[in-house]
Design an enzyme around this catalytic site. Structure first.
Site, short mmCIF file in Angstrom:
data_model
loop_
_atom_site.label_atom_id
_atom_site.label_comp_id
_atom_site.label_asym_id
_atom_site.label_seq_id
_atom_site.Cartn_x
_atom_site.Cartn_y
_atom_site.Cartn_z
N CYS A 10 0.81 -1.22 0.00
CA CYS A 10 0.00 0.00 0.00
C CYS A 10 0.84 1.27 0.00
O CYS A 10 0.32 2.36 -0.23
CB CYS A 10 -0.93 0.01 1.21
SG CYS A 10 0.00 -0.05 2.75
N CYS B 4 -1.94 -3.36 9.19
CA CYS B 4 -1.35 -2.04 9.40
C CYS B 4 -0.49 -1.98 10.66
O CYS B 4 0.45 -1.18 10.74
CB CYS B 4 -2.42 -0.98 9.45
SG CYS B 4 -3.47 -0.96 7.98
FE1 FES Z 1 -1.38 -0.30 4.36
FE2 FES Z 1 -2.48 0.67 6.48
S1 FES Z 1 -3.37 0.51 4.53
S2 FES Z 1 -0.51 -0.17 6.32
#
Ligand code: FES
Length: 136
Positions: A40, A109
């Site tokens: 991400c 996360c």
């Molecule tokens: Fe990737 Fe939070 S969306 S670490």
């Protein structure tokens, strides 16, 4: 106090996200680490002050989702007072628990906080215990 719970974040996490604790660079850090999530792109830079084998202060810089920022902020409150060994033993579940849990889709996360702490302490150990293996 807006309700930002579309993803069912806890009120504790929302509070950390809206009011991050110990945000900012630490100029006199004894240990630091930079970690990213390649999927991400979220990133976390963690700074630690360590004295007599104990974490005495922590701060962070993060670019990421509310869960990354929230767990990073919570980590900087969880770490001070812990021995290096205690800090190393903290898991991503501990950081998630510190913000009242995470939605299932956001569990990953909390990995950033755990990885940053582990990397920072590994670097610190490599500096302060360079002769450990050979002295063995
Ligand atoms: Fe990737 Fe939070 S969306 S670490």
């Amino acid at each position: 106090m807006g309700r930002v719970d579309a993803e069912h974040y806890s009120t504790t996490l929302i509070d950390h996200f809206e009011h991050p604790r110990n945000a900012g660079e630490m100029s006199d850090a004894d240990a630091s680490a930079y970690v990213t999530n390649p999927v991400c792109g979220d990133s976390l830079r963690l700074f630690l002050r360590i004295e007599s084998g104990r974490v005495i202060a922590a701060s962070f810089l993060s670019s990421g989702c509310p869960a990354t920022i929230g767990t990073s902020s919570a980590a900087t409150e969880l770490l001070p007072g812990a021995t290096v060994e205690e800090a190393e033993a903290l898991t991503r579940e501990d950081y998630a628990a510190a913000v009242g849990g995470l939605p299932r889709s956001k569990l990953h996360c909390s990995v950033l906080a755990a990885a940053a702490v582990r990397n920072a302490l590994a670097g610190w150990r490599a500096r302060v215990e360079p002769e450990r293996d050979s002295a063995g």
